[in-house]
Structure formats: C-alpha cells, structure tokens
Design an enzyme around this catalytic site. Structure first.
Site, short mmCIF file in Angstrom:
data_model
loop_
_atom_site.label_atom_id
_atom_site.label_comp_id
_atom_site.label_asym_id
_atom_site.label_seq_id
_atom_site.Cartn_x
_atom_site.Cartn_y
_atom_site.Cartn_z
CG ASP A 142 -2.29 0.62 0.96
OD1 ASP A 142 -2.32 1.84 0.70
OD2 ASP A 142 -3.31 -0.09 1.01
CG HIS A 215 -5.30 3.78 0.68
ND1 HIS A 215 -4.90 2.47 0.51
CD2 HIS A 215 -6.51 3.87 0.09
CE1 HIS A 215 -5.83 1.81 -0.16
NE2 HIS A 215 -6.83 2.63 -0.43
CB SER A 545 -9.23 0.48 -0.37
OG SER A 545 -8.42 0.62 -1.50
#
Length: 760
Positions: A142, A215, A545
């Site tokens: 990520d 994220h 996600s």
C-alpha cells in the site's frame, strides 16, 4: 485503470478520478519505458554463476546504457529495466527470454466492524488468544505506514516469530527503530516509480516506508491493528478500534506513491514478502483486467499461493456497472464491499418545511438556528458544469452567505465543499446522481454539509430551482447504530461477470467497506486536501480498499486456528459459510437498485468469521490444479511459464475444463441447448458425518441435478467427489441471468456454493 480507493480524500486525486478504462502503460518522451522481463531460469548458460549476472549480460547485449531496476527470484524469475520498444523487441529474441512485457500502473481501491462480524467478547473462545494467533504475519502492499499510530502498539505481544525473515528499512522520516513487536517489517519500493516519474518529491512524500497519504495506515490497521480504546473521528464512531486479527503481526510494503503504484515495484514487494515469510498478503489496489500472463498482481500472487500465502485483493470501485472487476485470478481472494449497521445522519432542512436525511462527518460550529438563502451551483457559475462545484467555477457574489447545492461527480466530494467554502458559501447539500443512486458515503467536510441520495436530490433540486426565495440549512446528527437493513452491497463495489474467465464466479465475497474507522497518517487531514490543516489519529473512509483488509485479517485468524490449511481452504471456509440473507430470511439488498443482490454483486455472500472457523467441508486446490486451469485456458507453454515460473506441458491426451477447477462457486455459461457437467471434490474438516444436498434455483430454464445426493464421511480429511449437471431446457429459454445455490448439510454445518447462470 480501476480506481482502487473510494476515498473522500484528495490524496491520489490526480489519478483516482480515472475509472477502469484499462491498464495504463507509461513511457517518457524519449520512448523509453519500463519492461518486466520473464526469464527461463533453467536455461542459464553454464558460464554464469548467478542469475543476476546472466540477466545483466542479456541486457547489455541490446543496450549499453540500460540498468537493472530489480531482479526477481520469487514472484517471477527475471528482471525489470528501461528500454526503447526496439531494444525490447531485440531482447525478446535472446535465448532464455520468455516474455518482455511493458509495465502497468495500478491504483489504490479506496471499531464497529468486529462487533458487526461477531468478533466480540461473546465469541472470544472461537479465536483463542494463543501463541499461534500472534505468530501470523499480515503483509500489506500500500502507501506505507504511520508507525506512531496506537494501532501498532506492541503492548502485550511476545517476541517476534522465529520464522520471520523480514526487516525494517530506514529512509526519509523513518528509522528502523520505529518497528516493534507489532509492526515487524517495513520496506519501500520506488525504483519503478522513479524510472518513469522521476525522483520522489520528498517535499510532498517520504522516500521511506512512512505513509504520508493515510490509505496504507488505514488498511493495515483494519487487517491487524491493536486495540485502541476511545478511538473516533471528531467523536463520530466512538469506541474501541481494533483490527480483525488484533494479535497478528504487520509488515508493510510501500509500493504506491502520489503518481500511482507501478508493477515493477509491486512485483519486487511480493518477491520480498515471500522471502520475508508473510502468511497473508493484502493488496487494496488494482488495474484494468488483463490476461493472467500479463497481469503482475496475478503472477506475483501465484508465486505467493505456492508458498502457502493467501492473497486478498480488492474487487475495485467501478460499480455499479457490470463486468468491472479487478484481480479476478482464481488463486486470488477477490473482495467486494458492503455497508455495516452504523450511520452518520445529517439532515437537509428546506424552507418549505420538508426535511431530507443524508450523511456527514462535519465537526465544527453549527449553522445559525434558521434557514439560510439557498442556491443551485449551476446557477451560481459561468462554467458549463458549474453544478459540479469544480475548482474556480463558483461566482462568490452569488454564493456568499448561502447554502449551495452541488451535484456529485468528476471531482472529489470533499473538494466540492472546499470550493463552496472558498467562494464564501456557508454550507453545502451534495446530491447523488443516477450513477450513485441512494448510496450515501460520509465525509469529514470542511463546512457544514450533507450528502443525500438521488431521489432526495431530485426533490431538493426542483425546490431550489422553482421556489422564488429558497432557503435551507444542514443539521449534523452524530452517530447511530443498528441501522437496518445491513449489510447492503455498495454501489461503488465492482461487479461480475468475470470478463477474463467467465466460468469463474467473482467477486468471491463481500465484507465491510463503507464508512470504516481505522488508523490514519499524521501528515494529512481526514479529507486529504492541502487546505485541510486538521490532524486526526483515525479516519472514516470507504471503498473495496477497506473491505479487502477485513478479509485479510479474517484469513489471518483462520490461519492461526488452522495453520495446516492452504490458501484455497481458508478462502473456501470464508465463502461457503458467508450469508446471503438477513436474520428475517430476506435476501441481502443492492443499494443501487433497492432489490436483492445477486452472486455477480456479492459472490458467495457476506463474510461470517464465526461460522468460517468450522465450515464442515472445504474445497481445496493445489498448484497442479491451477496449472490444469491454465491448460484449460489454452495457454501456450511460454504463457504458462510466465505465470508459474516452470516448464509445464499440458497432457495432450487429457481434456482440460475450467468447469472442473475445484472452486467453491459455479459460474455457468450456457447456449441454447445441451448439458454441462461440473465436478467438485470436498474434504471433511469436521470429522465423520453424512451430508445431504439441497439445490436452490430461481429458474426452470436450466435444470440442476447433483450426483450423488448424499456424501458420507467416516473421518477427518476424507475426500468425496460429486458432479453437478446443468441441463438447458431450450423451449423455456428467456436468456436472462439466473441464480441459485448448491448446499450440503449434515444438520450442523451448511456448506453453500452460489450458482450464476449466464447465456452466451
């Protein structure tokens, strides 16, 4: 490229607006591009001691200036480099070169969920706090990690597992000492990115494992974050935040940068993660669909699967359109998104006395206790698409002191609020259009705002355009729980059918992916906008996600209880125990239509970890099974070698069929007539028992029969096979999709497989 993160954040803003036109191939003005070169390892000439020396020599023979970016030993056999198209063609002619493929760019697919999934104190004995639960390592590819987050506290954890071979890499704003007994690995991969985009701009992001986007911290803490009491975003969703596998260890592999996630870096990270000995790989990223021998994520995942590593990937955020899935290889667990039973209501109050419920995470001074002048953005702009509230499109004189109605689409939801605020507006009502329907995604707006569904939006728009003196206000209501119905399939969640292999049903299942609270970076505010100076420890965002790491963490839990289970066995347990109906027996709904969802939306159903722990039967798969699957696709020997890194010759005397891959679901493509047979083998993991079959089908156009109808098991790990026959009744064919299920039960377990029937 598919958008991989359904973030409200403006992070990755420049490329997250692109939804699924396909893989992006990037080259510079000099026509150089990055290529990934697959080599036949066994064909190395005897004059070389190391494969890397052979690779370098092969490269030198076509280009004196080219450099090896990475050499790969696990995910593939080969290397990546920068070449002109002519040099790439020349390289392809050399001995031992299997393929020379251009690099692709991938993108990110962007508290209460443990309780919603049944992982509360009442079921604690299902997943005991044993040493094995803290020996499992979840690797996350990520944007990196914010190591100071409380979600990565190692309090109460014992020594790092002796099987761990990874490390902690230092770099900008990151030292190796930031790792601990929870965050046991942190690496970054930027050579592919920098070869195409130039050096990482260290004024904007750290050239290190540090997460300046948010994220990666969110996904890794969702999968395996430690318990953090009193977590919330501005008081919303207050409670204890915890990952699915809260005692598992975390290893992060930073492969995504402001310009995207490049396949040479992704392959290098998978290569290293295999070496490091992770048990689960979580990847909330994706690109367009491509044949498996050209798809770096699929190729890397195959190598991981062979090492016993379960690979969980997000399905993509290109719904509600059909055939929009990413990451559809059958050795990948593909995860769609649903809602949970928590919401953040905010009311749009109109001057005509009507109120309409929406959602918001705004925290700040409320609006005056009265309605304010109300204007439609399209009437307060000289731009053709002024209704979308894009940067610089609103006329301050027409907006100042007013509530502004903006339509959803094109630019980030939170940016619309930023535009309204910059023009002097006091609040915003954000209306869904047909593309998003009634799906409501909450955002931490910079001004009082609420997002409403399409139906309410149409009514509100009619009011503001027709009333001579429209007024409005916004009331923020906080957090509510036990919202029903829940879950519902998210509109953004990508859907089947599977465009690469229609005979494999994808997604595999859905998990919580809407308005999820988890850890966040200290570098950006909750919106990700440059103007957002707020800093938070936790953020609430949405996307596949978010659903992907839920399944990654649950897979880690199952691995800790059943360390002998293969990745296919773990996925089978999660799929065959997933639920497709609410407690009242009614089917799970699709928020897009308000009607029952189908296996093309929810796969096997919504994940249910408390039943997955003891599934009764599993559908297992080995590397040989997947090689047979590649033969069934009529792959050439070099294409099979690109995926599997081995010489494998399909048996010319054998009839290979995708229908015989031992998958826990059935995707049946029929024409006007005929009979189709599918064979499956189940393994008893629940001991002795007699299982009877039940077939559910909503159509009479295709008759479904199962032989035998009863499977008797005498002991654990015993295997039994059965055949499903689909007989097409051509006289009744309407040629519309239909769905059903095949369920085996011994009275204690129900082992369910979804059936999707399509007409070719």
């Amino acid at each position: 490229m598919s958008s991989s993160s359904f973030l409200s954040s403006a992070a990755f803003f420049t490329f997250l607006l692109v939804l699924h036109p396909g893989f992006c191939h990037v080259s510079d003005g000099a026509q150089h591009a990055t290529y990934i070169v697959h080599m036949a390892q066994s064909q190395m000439p005897s004059g070389f001691d190391l494969h890397s020396l052979w690779y370098d020599s092969s490269l030198r023979s076509v280009s004196q200036s080219a450099q090896l970016l990475y050499t790969y030993t696990n995910a593939i056999h080969g290397f990546s480099t920068r070449l002109t198209p002519e040099e790439a063609d020349s390289l392809m002619t050399l001995p031992g070169v299997i393929s020379v493929l251009p690099e692709h760019r991938y993108e990110l697919h962007t508290t209460r969920t443990p309780l919603f999934l049944g992982l509360d104190v009442h079921n604690a004995d299902l997943f005991p706090e044993t040493g094995s639960s803290s020996d499992v390592v979840v690797g996350v590819l990520d944007t990196g990690v914010w190591p100071e987050s409380k979600s990565f506290s190692d309090v109460g954890l014992g020594p790092i597992p002796s099987t761990w071979r990874g490390g902690c890499e230092a770099g900008t704003n990151f030292t190796a000492s930031l790792c601990n007994r929870k965050l046991i690995g942190a690496r970054f991969f930027a050579r592919g990115y920098e070869a195409t985009m130039g050096p990482v701009d260290e004024s904007k992001e750290s050239r290190s494992p540090r997460d300046d986007d948010g994220h990666g911290t969110h996904t890794s803490s969702t999968a395996a974050g430690s318990v953090v009491e009193g977590a919330s975003l501005f008081g919303f969703a207050s409670g204890a935040a915890r990952g699915m596998a809260r005692r598992a260890r975390v290893a992060v592999y930073k492969v995504c940068w402001e310009g995207g996630c490049f396949s040479s870096d992704i392959l290098a990270a998978i290569d290293k993660a295999i070496d490091d000995n992770v048990n689960v790989l979580s990847m909330s990223l994706g690109g367009g669909t491509s044949d498996y021998y050209r798809d770096s994520v699929a190729i890397g995942a195959f190598a991981a699967m062979e090492r016993g590593i379960l690979v969980s990937c997000s399905a993509g955020n290109s719904g509600p359109s059909s055939s929009t899935l990413s990451n559809v290889a059958p050795w990948i667990t593909t995860v769609g998104a649903g809602t949970i039973d928590r919401d953040f209501p905010a009311v749009a109050v109109l001057g005509n006395g009507k109120n309409y419920s929406g959602v918001s995470l705004f925290k700040g001074d409320p609006l005056p206790d009265k309605t304010l002048p109300f204007v439609y953005a399209g009437n307060a702009s000289n731009a053709a698409n002024g209704n979308l509230c894009g940067p610089g499109t609103l006329i301050p004189e027409k907006v100042k002191g007013k509530i502004v109605m903006c339509d959803r689409g094109v630019n980030a939801r939170v940016q619309k609020g930023e535009v309204v605020k910059a023009a002097g507006g006091l609040g915003m009502i954000l209306a869904n259009t047909a593309e998003n329907g009634e799906e409501l995604v909450a955002d931490a707006h910079l001004l009082p705002a609420t997002a409403v569904g399409e139906k309410a939006g149409d009514i509100i728009r009619h009011y503001v355009l027709t009333d001579p003196n429209p007024t409005a206000s916004v009331l923020i209501r906080g957090t509510v729980v036990n919202v029903q119905p829940s879950p519902v399939v998210a509109a953004f969640s990508s859907r089947g059918p599977n465009s690469i292999t229609p005979d494999i049903l994808k997604p595999d299942l859905i998990a919580p992916g809407v308005n999820i609270l988890a850890g966040w970076t200290g570098s950006k505010g909750p919106t990700g906008l440059a103007s957002d100076a707020r800093r938070v420890e936790f953020n609430i965002i949405s996307g596949t996600s978010m659903s992907c790491p839920h399944v990654s963490g649950l897979a880690a839990l199952l691995k800790s209880v059943h360390p002998e289970w293969s990745p296919a066995a773990i996925r089978s347990a999660l799929m065959t125990t997933a639920y497709k109906t609410y407690k009242d027996g009614k089917p799970i709904l699709d928020v897009t239509t308000g009607k029952p969802s189908t296996p093309f939306e929810h796969g096997a159903g919504h994940v249910s970890p408390t039943t997955a722990i003891n599934p009764g039967l599993i559908y297992d798969l080995t590397t040989v099974d997947y090689l047979g699957f590649l033969c069934a696709l009529n792959y050439t020997p070099s294409q099979i070698r690109s995926v599997s890194r081995r010489n494998y010759t399909c048996d010319p005397s054998k009839s290979y069929s995708v229908a015989d891959l031992n998958y826990p679901s059935f995707a049946v493509n029929v024409d006007g007539s005929g009979v189709l047979k599918y064979t499956r083998t189940v393994t008893s993991v629940g001991g002795a028992g007699s299982y009877s079959v039940k077939v559910n089908s909503e159509t009479t156009e295709v008759k479904i029969s199962v032989e035998p109808a009863v499977l008797n098991f005498k002991e654990i790990n015993e295997k039994k096979s059965y055949t499903v026959t689909f007989t097409v009744n051509s006289s009744k064919a309407s040629r519309s999709n239909s769905f059903g299920s095949i369920e085996w039960s011994d009275g204690k377990h129900v082992v369910a497989s979804p059936v999707a029937i399509s007409w070719t």
